[in-house]
Design an enzyme around this catalytic site. Structure first.
Site, PDB file in Angstrom:
ATOM      1  N   GLY A 146      42.962  43.835  35.136  1.00  8.57           N
ATOM      2  CA  GLY A 146      43.534  44.919  34.484  1.00  8.57           C
ATOM      3  C   GLY A 146      44.921  45.413  35.298  1.00  8.57           C
ATOM      4  N   GLU A 186      39.579  36.962  35.124  1.00  9.67           N
ATOM      5  CA  GLU A 186      38.011  37.245  34.248  1.00  9.67           C
ATOM      6  C   GLU A 186      37.313  36.175  34.073  1.00  9.67           C
ATOM      7  OE1 GLU A 186      41.383  38.245  33.780  1.00  9.67           O
ATOM      8  OE2 GLU A 186      41.540  40.307  33.563  1.00  9.67           O
ATOM      9  N   GLU A 192      47.494  43.037  34.079  1.00  7.43           N
ATOM     10  CA  GLU A 192      47.934  43.801  32.626  1.00  7.43           C
ATOM     11  C   GLU A 192      48.596  45.156  32.813  1.00  7.43           C
ATOM     12  OE1 GLU A 192      43.490  43.344  31.771  1.00  7.43           O
ATOM     13  OE2 GLU A 192      44.173  42.332  29.847  1.00  7.43           O
ATOM     14  N   ALA A 238      40.109  45.984  36.417  1.00  7.98           N
ATOM     15  CA  ALA A 238      39.077  47.141  35.831  1.00  7.98           C
ATOM     16  C   ALA A 238      37.867  47.201  36.584  1.00  7.98           C
ATOM     17  CB  ALA A 238      38.439  46.522  34.563  1.00  7.98           C
TER      18      ALA A 238
HETATM   19  N1  COA Z   1      36.043  46.706  40.541  1.00  4.55           N
HETATM   20  C1  COA Z   1      35.469  47.369  41.307  1.00  4.55           C
HETATM   21  N2  COA Z   1      35.323  47.305  42.742  1.00  4.55           N
HETATM   22  C2  COA Z   1      36.340  46.550  43.437  1.00  4.55           C
HETATM   23  C3  COA Z   1      37.330  45.722  42.444  1.00  4.55           C
HETATM   24  C4  COA Z   1      36.931  45.667  41.164  1.00  4.55           C
HETATM   25  N3  COA Z   1      37.832  45.006  40.290  1.00  4.55           N
HETATM   26  N4  COA Z   1      38.106  45.097  43.324  1.00  4.55           N
HETATM   27  C5  COA Z   1      37.577  45.378  44.653  1.00  4.55           C
HETATM   28  N5  COA Z   1      36.665  46.212  44.709  1.00  4.55           N
HETATM   29  C6  COA Z   1      35.978  47.042  45.808  1.00  4.55           C
HETATM   30  C7  COA Z   1      35.085  45.975  46.360  1.00  4.55           C
HETATM   31  O1  COA Z   1      33.949  46.016  45.788  1.00  4.55           O
HETATM   32  C8  COA Z   1      35.012  46.492  47.777  1.00  4.55           C
HETATM   33  O2  COA Z   1      34.178  47.693  47.528  1.00  4.55           O
HETATM   34  P1  COA Z   1      32.996  47.919  49.021  1.00  4.55           P
HETATM   35  O3  COA Z   1      33.869  48.052  49.996  1.00  4.55           O
HETATM   36  O4  COA Z   1      32.392  49.149  48.521  1.00  4.55           O
HETATM   37  O5  COA Z   1      32.223  46.767  49.038  1.00  4.55           O
HETATM   38  C9  COA Z   1      36.464  47.096  47.903  1.00  4.55           C
HETATM   39  O6  COA Z   1      36.841  47.386  46.647  1.00  4.55           O
HETATM   40  C10 COA Z   1      37.242  46.223  48.736  1.00  4.55           C
HETATM   41  O7  COA Z   1      37.388  45.060  48.147  1.00  4.55           O
HETATM   42  P2  COA Z   1      37.029  43.644  49.018  1.00  4.55           P
HETATM   43  O8  COA Z   1      36.429  42.605  47.941  1.00  4.55           O
HETATM   44  O9  COA Z   1      35.853  43.750  50.216  1.00  4.55           O
HETATM   45  O10 COA Z   1      38.082  43.092  49.542  1.00  4.55           O
HETATM   46  P3  COA Z   1      38.826  41.732  50.013  1.00  4.55           P
HETATM   47  O11 COA Z   1      39.982  41.769  50.854  1.00  4.55           O
HETATM   48  O12 COA Z   1      37.768  40.916  50.637  1.00  4.55           O
HETATM   49  O13 COA Z   1      38.843  40.908  48.678  1.00  4.55           O
HETATM   50  C11 COA Z   1      39.869  40.781  46.421  1.00  4.55           C
HETATM   51  C12 COA Z   1      40.011  41.501  47.716  1.00  4.55           C
HETATM   52  C13 COA Z   1      40.930  41.684  45.525  1.00  4.55           C
HETATM   53  C14 COA Z   1      40.321  39.424  46.260  1.00  4.55           C
HETATM   54  C15 COA Z   1      38.435  41.090  45.783  1.00  4.55           C
HETATM   55  O14 COA Z   1      38.333  42.582  46.129  1.00  4.55           O
HETATM   56  C16 COA Z   1      38.076  40.824  44.342  1.00  4.55           C
HETATM   57  O15 COA Z   1      38.153  39.601  43.825  1.00  4.55           O
HETATM   58  N6  COA Z   1      38.187  41.880  43.538  1.00  4.55           N
HETATM   59  C17 COA Z   1      37.944  41.835  42.006  1.00  4.55           C
HETATM   60  C18 COA Z   1      39.102  41.219  41.378  1.00  4.55           C
HETATM   61  C19 COA Z   1      38.694  41.022  39.680  1.00  4.55           C
HETATM   62  O16 COA Z   1      37.812  40.122  39.505  1.00  4.55           O
HETATM   63  N7  COA Z   1      39.416  41.734  39.160  1.00  4.55           N
HETATM   64  C20 COA Z   1      39.351  41.549  37.620  1.00  4.55           C
HETATM   65  C21 COA Z   1      38.144  42.482  36.975  1.00  4.55           C
HETATM   66  S1  COA Z   1      37.775  42.347  35.302  1.00  4.55           S
END
Ligand code: COA
Length: 259
Positions: A111, A134, A114, A66
């Site tokens: 999500g 989460e 999911e 999400a």
């Molecule tokens: N919601 C909003 N933005 C998200 C996102 C999310 N769930 N997941 C990634 N992004 C965005 C990042 O903020 C970043 O944006 P920016 O370039 O404007 O800063 C962009 O996507 C790229 O992500 P980044 O974190 O820089 O990539 P990474 O390779 O370093 O890490 C992940 C990849 C997937 C490990 C990391 O993005 C992450 O942990 N995301 C969240 C996962 C999560 O908690 N999901 C559950 C949500 S309830």
């Protein structure tokens, strides 16, 4: 139809829906939900669409969850409404009479995991990673993750993934039964399409009955065995059943009409 956050492509009876926010790792924001909901409605209503693929844009992510930026300032009621919105769309996917398959091309987190689990089955690329992170945010899954992960990989493994926020790689996902195939990224869509082309050659009403009966396993309001009996009976009065059995006896390929 025109969508802001998804791309759709239609070929050989297969509709491919691509979540298209690659710079945000295809995170599910309100607009993605609006677009996805409308695209699934189109799948329900368009007789030319026989099967569906859901995938993510770019090489890195299926869907990384999400959109966390939309969580700020939500009160309890608003949070519950958001979870209900996600669950409703994912139920619509799960209960679609046409096969919906996830082609997981990278991170499937929160999500995203999911969404993949709401599909009827899943394939993934070798770089895919699955997780429910989460608890890192002080949250739990809200779009059915606690339920479907437990159904798909068993309670012990699901509990560990939910409580630890650990990601699993593609091969662990295969071992746990979360995905049916792991393939190189460049082969993912073609492999998924080849399976759907095979399904498209089968009797559509019988395929729909398979979905209904298999979903009944997890629906406590239904007796799955009774659903199977009534669906078996429904198949007997279709033209496709007459065509399928006649074609077998006449040693020819069946030509199903979905009637
Ligand atoms: N919601 C909003 N933005 C998200 C996102 C999310 N769930 N997941 C990634 N992004 C965005 C990042 O903020 C970043 O944006 P920016 O370039 O404007 O800063 C962009 O996507 C790229 O992500 P980044 O974190 O820089 O990539 P990474 O390779 O370093 O890490 C992940 C990849 C997937 C490990 C990391 O993005 C992450 O942990 N995301 C969240 C996962 C999560 O908690 N999901 C559950 C949500 S309830």
């Amino acid at each position: 139809m025109n969508y802001q956050t998804i791309l759709t492509n239609f070929e050989n009876g297969i509709c491919t829906i691509t979540i298209n926010r690659p710079d945000k790792l295809n995170a599910l924001n309100k607009q993605v939900f609006t677009d996805l909901d409308a695209a699934i409605d189109e799948v329900y209503n368009n007789a030319d669409i026989k099967t569906v693929i859901i995938t993510g844009a770019g090489p890195k992510a299926f869907v990384a969850g999400a959109d966390i930026t939309e969580f700020g300032g939500l009160d309890k009621e608003q949070a519950m409404a958001l979870a209900k919105r996600g669950q409703d769309i994912f139920f619509k996917i799960e209960n679609c009479k046409k096969p919906v398959v996830a082609a997981v091309n990278g991170f499937a987190l929160g999500g995203g995991c999911e969404l993949a689990m709401a599909c009827h089955f899943r394939l993934c690329s070798e770089n895919a990673k699955f997780g429910q992170p989460e608890v890192n945010l002080g949250l739990i899954p809200g779009y059915g993750g606690t339920q479907r992960l437990t159904q798909l990989i068993g309670k012990g493994r699901a509990m560990e993934m939910l409580m630890s926020a650990n990601m699993i790689d593609a091969h662990a996902a295969l071992q746990h039964g979360l995905v049916n195939y792991v393939v190189p990224a460049e082969e993912l869509l073609n492999k998924t399409k080849s399976i759907l082309e095979l399904i498209n050659s089968k009797a559509p009403l019988a395929v729909a009955a398979c979905i209904k009966a298999a979903n009944a396993v997890f629906d406590e309001t239904q007796n799955g065995y009774a659903t199977e009996i009534s669906s078996f009976g429904d198949c007997f009065i279709t033209e496709d059943m007459k065509e399928g059995t006649s074609a077998f006896l006449e040693k020819r390929k069946a030509n199903f009409q979905g009637k």
